[in-house]
Motif scaffolding. Structure first.
Motif, PDB file in Angstrom:
ATOM      1  N   VAL A 480       0.996  -1.271   0.012  1.00  0.00           N
ATOM      2  CA  VAL A 480       0.036  -0.027  -0.171  1.00  0.00           C
ATOM      3  C   VAL A 480       1.079   1.141   0.026  1.00  0.00           C
ATOM      4  N   HIS A 481       0.652   2.107  -1.013  1.00  0.00           N
ATOM      5  CA  HIS A 481       1.315   3.334  -1.269  1.00  0.00           C
ATOM      6  C   HIS A 481       0.403   4.427  -0.675  1.00  0.00           C
ATOM      7  N   TRP A 482       0.736   4.886   0.342  1.00  0.00           N
ATOM      8  CA  TRP A 482      -0.265   6.176   0.972  1.00  0.00           C
ATOM      9  C   TRP A 482      -0.335   7.505   0.078  1.00  0.00           C
ATOM     10  N   ASP A 483      -1.543   7.977   0.038  1.00  0.00           N
ATOM     11  CA  ASP A 483      -1.749   9.162  -0.546  1.00  0.00           C
ATOM     12  C   ASP A 483      -0.641  10.275  -0.185  1.00  0.00           C
ATOM     13  N   GLU A 484      -0.346   9.992   1.047  1.00  0.00           N
ATOM     14  CA  GLU A 484       0.587  11.089   1.739  1.00  0.00           C
ATOM     15  C   GLU A 484       1.895  10.673   1.810  1.00  0.00           C
TER      16      GLU A 484
END
Length: 529
Positions: A480-484
């Motif tokens: 998972v690549h966080w939006d932030e």
């Protein structure tokens, strides 16, 4: 270990060697003049180091307060409080001091002990009958002293995702969630820093006094100590006060503005915002055994002894021993250690984009707090260590050069970090949409995975900042690549399947070794609903 000799002892030794019948002692006027000169030199050294630190560590702004012999010798801001507005830091600028709040929580408990309303070794369940750990036996053995000394048996940062980054969970919901956070090791067997124990202590204060934690800290400490600017919780900062530091995060050589608006959930673990002007009064009170600058006894010397007594030992590295430390540990709300033959009491604090460090040397009646709006902790260390050199008459060491080189190397390791390639490359067992659904962890709650276009999106439903896109990694494992991206907390998501190839559950683990420990993804077991 360095031996320090008093001025009078040195004069006596010289006189005896010279065959004199009586030593020549300094006059009161000479001693006062010498003390003043030492104070001026210390002031100058701190100020010079602070100015050097801004550039050496790419820190936009910081503030320092130092006290000696019951007086503030320096309280000053350096640099800017906000890289956007470029407004300067002053001694009145509010910074989030994060985990230094724990010292206030321990002092609040001390205040209640002094009043006879509770005892350090009372069971937590006497005051919070709803309190539970995942081990029923430990639930009924855990004491207030255990809450404040990081020896509960919970792991490092266990359960922090209920408060970090800010969630919509209430204190009651967070404490209820503790019943399902897994234990990591034996009760009272080792040190493991845990924020939720201090949050629990804050709620215990509320239950005993009938006063919310933030109000109790204000009434018990901020008001009598004239800490007029300090607050517990970002939302309690008056709207008219714009003298508030804004956090920054360095990534790939650039500074990124990261507004501080997530102090609420930390409660007794880290919700305080304070100025160095206010912190000066706190330092003096500590060094005066609980007596405020105005003379009010806010906690007793006996209670301070409890807080500053080593309760949970922490191992000492060879490097620490070489630098004058042979034992260290945690007391109640404070770290304690020996340092070149004297006692050092200290605590740091850190949230995204902001740091604090407080250090006390009781034998020298000296204290210093450094706060910054950047995450380069070595800068705070350098300022503190240079001051201690002066106070303890230690050999000169270029702390700015040493710490800035350590920081440069650390930032380079972060820049160079690459996600490791799997040993073998396997396709996902299922089509993307088959992994979508609602997953529930017993202590955190629901996490949603949904298709958005042709992408899988993951949403920690209680945490607005934890939303991101799943990228296939290998087999039934995604990342998972966080939006932030400034969170620097991307994580593996590993799906486990039933025999019929339906999804049973998922587990998570941070990808990078430098991800903050409060992202305790590894404690989650996400069961498919």
């Amino acid at each position: 270990m360095k031996t320090r000799i008093s001025l009078l002892s040195a004069v006596i030794s010289v006189a005896l060697l010279a065959g004199c019948s009586e030593p020549q002692t300094t006059t009161k006027k000479e001693a006062t003049s010498q003390s003043l000169q030492q104070t001026v030199a210390l002031d100058e050294k701190i100020r010079t180091t602070a100015q050097q630190t801004l550039k050496a560590f790419n820190i936009p702004g910081l503030a320092v307060v130092a006290v000696k012999d019951g007086k503030v010798i320096l309280a000053e801001g350096f640099g800017v409080r906000d890289i956007e507005s470029q407004e300067p830091v002053t001694k009145n600028t509010l910074f989030g001091i994060a985990s230094h709040t724990k010292a206030f929580t321990a002092a609040a408990i001390a205040h209640l002990v002094d009043q006879g309303k509770l005892d350090w070794d009372d069971k937590v369940t006497e005051y919070l009958p709803e309190f539970k750990l995942s081990d029923p036996e430990l639930t009924h053995r855990l004491t207030i002293r255990d809450l404040l000394s990081h020896r509960s048996g919970l792991g490092l940062g266990a359960g922090d995702l209920m408060i970090w980054p800010n969630t919509d969970k209430s204190v009651d919901e967070i404490i209820a969630g503790l019943a399902n956070v897994p234990m990591d090791h034996g009760f009272r067997t080792q040190f493991a820093y845990n924020n939720l124990m201090f949050l629990t202590a804050g709620e215990l204060i509320h239950q005993v006094t009938g006063i919310p934690y933030s109000d109790y800290i204000e009434q018990t400490f901020f008001e009598p100590l004239n800490m007029d600017e300090s607050v517990v919780g970002f939302s309690n900062i008056p709207a008219a006060n714009d003298n508030v530091a804004v956090g920054t995060i360095e990534k790939d050589g650039e500074l990124h503005r990261f507004p501080l608006d997530f102090l609420e959930d930390f409660g007794g673990a880290g919700a305080t915002a304070a100025s160095v002007d206010d912190m000066g009064n706190w330092l003096i009170t500590q060094l005066q055994h609980g007596k405020s600058p105005s003379g009010e006894q806010v906690f007793s010397p006996e209670s301070q002894h409890q807080m500053w007594q080593l309760t949970t030992p922490i191992g000492v590295s060879d490097k620490a021993a070489e630098q004058g430390t042979f034992f260290q540990g945690y007391g109640l709300g404070w770290f304690v250690k020996d340092y070149h033959g004297v006692k050092q009491v200290y605590h740091s604090g850190g949230i995204l984009g902001m740091l604090s460090l407080t250090t006390l040397i009781p034998e020298e009646n000296f204290g210093i707090t450094v706060v910054s709006n950047q995450q380069a902790f070595g800068g705070l260390t350098a300022i503190t260590q240079e001051a201690l050199e002066q106070v303890l008459n230690l050999p000169d060491q270029d702390w700015v050069a040493e710490q800035s080189e350590n920081y440069r190397q650390f930032m380079q390791r972060k820049t160079d970090f690459k996600i490791p390639k799997p040993d073998t490359e396997e396709d996902a067992t299922l089509a993307k949409q088959a992994y979508a659904g609602t997953y529930t962890d017993a202590w955190y709650g629901d996490i949603d995975i949904r298709m958005q276009g042709d992408e899988l999106r993951l949403d920690f439903t209680h945490t607005p900042m934890l939303k991101g896109t799943l990228e296939h990694y290998n087999g039934d494992t995604f990342i998972v690549h966080w939006d932030e991206p400034l969170l620097e907390a991307d994580a593996y998501v590993r799906f486990e399947l039933n025999e019929d190839d339906s999804v049973k559950q998922a587990t998570m683990k941070a990808v990078a070794p430098f991800t903050d420990f409060s992202f305790d993804f590894h404690n989650l077991t996400l069961v498919r609903q």
